[in-house]
Scaffold this active site. Structure first.
Site, mmCIF file in Angstrom:
data_model
loop_
_atom_site.group_PDB
_atom_site.id
_atom_site.type_symbol
_atom_site.label_atom_id
_atom_site.label_comp_id
_atom_site.label_asym_id
_atom_site.label_seq_id
_atom_site.Cartn_x
_atom_site.Cartn_y
_atom_site.Cartn_z
ATOM 1 N N SER A 199 1.021 -1.274 -0.017
ATOM 2 C CA SER A 199 -0.034 -0.084 -0.060
ATOM 3 C C SER A 199 0.883 1.368 -0.098
ATOM 4 O O SER A 199 2.115 1.340 -0.033
ATOM 5 C CB SER A 199 -0.957 0.127 1.396
ATOM 6 O OG SER A 199 -0.170 0.462 2.397
ATOM 7 N N LYS A 200 0.346 2.300 0.076
ATOM 8 C CA LYS A 200 0.979 3.517 -0.140
ATOM 9 C C LYS A 200 2.255 3.769 1.056
ATOM 10 O O LYS A 200 2.933 4.475 1.007
ATOM 11 C CB LYS A 200 -0.060 4.820 -0.050
ATOM 12 C CG LYS A 200 -0.851 4.895 -1.287
ATOM 13 C CD LYS A 200 -1.242 6.393 -1.495
ATOM 14 C CE LYS A 200 -1.903 6.587 -2.708
ATOM 15 N NZ LYS A 200 -3.330 6.449 -2.722
#
Ligand code: GLU
Length: 471
Positions: free
Chosen positions: A246-247
């Site tokens: 994810s980010k």
């Protein structure tokens, strides 16, 4: 002939996971001489955005994932979905459901409270025409549900997954799922089946997060009397801490890697290794080699881990393989963005910088002093400079010595530097770094004498004088 597709939803940028799915489909299609189709699944009006579609197309082109057909847009195929829904309704294979999201939610909560799994209870299946009219008059807009053929609740929906092996689920674990929302838009599970059928898709390869959708899709094929394609669900990609990528793990959009100075070929190479193997003890491949070596049987069923150092290493190796002209071309947008100018001897400069570069950004960041007088001093350089302050006035002597050189080459440069150091009684290993900092703002870089040789003499002299005058 095999037909594969990549079917992104334009609800976000093309990220690493999507790009890897696209790449595996592409590699497979190319390997077997099949067709690679691009389909944009933009039926969710609230979450789909045209700029995401454009970005997905741009990223795929950049990566070299050229599609043979499409892009098809689901939003342009509404007529066809309506036609299939009409057929299902007319034949009693689907039905209108007037339950509101709030009502469904309340029933789900109630089931939860009683510790029962929630399933739609089919109450709308048995509505009479009058009851339906009444609900319509109340302003309710129906969704459409498929009627599951669940006469035998023990019946198993099965498929042989080309990556995961045999998978089966009892039909009793499913319910009459929605195929058209109350706003008239088709749901993913429905549109995907109509499209994969109409587009003649023979192998559906996608992320394993879709495994739970596959039985629903198989049922739809069955109800519609269509051939079921093969399925392959490829493993998730995890961050280095083994949680879903994810980010938090840094960049996830493909375009971000482009901005960070990764080569398309390196990204292609790196993504191809995420969850698949090719040759033992080898990591660096050209796209054509990956097409030749791709083998769906070598896709692992366990999750792949995104190893950032590996990406950097692969990028470095691909940077080394470029010709100087190709490298210059790749660097052009980065130079332009910074407003830097190419020196006449750009080939020499690029050779020198390539020795230490992992990304295209390294060339413009670590090598900024070759391209501008307004170069950055890094933190280490600042500190070392403070410590060596007593040697700074001698930079003016070095400037004089350089000016007097008959020829500007590494050998003469080295001699002049040693002479000045000896005259001032400085240790070369203390003095030389001060020279490097004065002309480049860095404590590390290409071999010092060659670096100076690669810069115009008057630039070096000017920077030395300026630094000397600042004490
Ligand atoms: N639109 C779906 C997604 O982006 C496609 C899944 C599929 O390939 O069937 O996840």
């Amino acid at each position: 002939m095999e037909r594969l597709r990549f079917a992104p939803s334009p609800t976000g940028y093309l990220h690493v996971g999507g790009a890897r799915t696209a790449l595996f489909n592409y590699l497979y299609a190319k390997k077997v001489g099949g067709t690679f189709i691009l389909r944009i699944e933009d039926t969710d009006p609230e979450r789909s955005k045209p700029e995401y579609s454009e970005q997905i197309l741009r990223s795929m082109k950049w990566l070299g994932l050229h599609w043979d057909e499409g892009p098809y847009y689901q939003s342009k195929r509404m007529e066809r979905y309506r036609e299939v829904v009409g057929y299902l309704l007319d034949n009693g294979l689907a039905y209108e459901c007037f339950c509101t999201p709030e009502e469904l939610e309340a029933r789900r909560k109630e089931a939860q409270k009683q510790g029962k799994p929630y399933k739609y209870d089919r109450r709308c299946l048995y509505l009479s025409e009058e009851e339906k009219e009444k609900l319509r008059a109340e302003g309710r807009k129906p969704a459409i549900r498929i009627k599951l053929p669940d006469e035998n609740p023990d019946r198993e929906i099965k498929w042989h997954d080309l990556v995961k092996g045999d998978i089966s689920i009892k039909i009793s674990e499913l319910d009459d799922f929605i195929i058209v929302r109350s706003d008239g838009t088709p749901t993913y599970n429905f549109a995907v089946v109509v499209d994969d059928h109409d587009m003649g898709v023979t192998l559906v390869m996608r992320g394993e997060d879709h495994i739970s959708n596959t039985p629903k899709q198989i049922i739809l094929y069955e109800i519609l009397g269509w051939d079921v394609p093969k399925f392959a669900h490829i493993p998730m990609i995890l961050g280095e801490d083994k949680t879903k990528l994810s980010k938090r793990h840094g960049a996830v959009s493909v375009e971000e890697y482009k901005k960070q100075g990764y080569l398309a070929k390196a990204m292609f190479n790196f993504l191809a290794l995420l969850g698949a193997s090719y040759e033992e003890n080898r990591e660096v491949y050209e796209p054509e080699e990956l097409i030749q070596l791709f083998d769906i049987n070598k896709i692992t069923s366990h999750p792949a881990v995104f190893d950032h150092d590996k990406l950097r290493h692969i990028n470095r190796e691909h940077l080394k393989r470029l010709s100087l002209e190709e490298l210059k071309r790749e660097l052009e947008p980065f130079m332009e963005e910074k407003g830097y100018q190419w020196p006449d001897n750009w080939e020499v400069v690029l050779e020198l910088l390539r020795e230490r570069a992992y990304t295209l950004l390294d060339f413009v960041d670590k090598g900024d002093f070759f391209f501008t007088d307004d170069f950055q001093w890094d933190e280490k350089a600042q500190k070392q400079w403070e410590k060596g302050k007593d040697m700074v006035p001698a930079l003016a002597d070095l400037a004089d010595a350089f000016e007097a050189l008959p020829q500007w080459n590494a050998e003469n440069i080295e001699q002049a530097m040693r002479d000045v150091a000896a005259k001032k009684d400085f240790k070369p290993r203390k003095f030389f770094p001060i020279v490097r900092i004065a002309v480049s703002g860095k404590t590390v870089g290409p071999s010092l004498f060659h670096m100076l040789e690669a810069m115009p003499k008057d630039t070096v002299v000017r920077r030395l004088r300026k630094a000397a005058s600042q004490v």
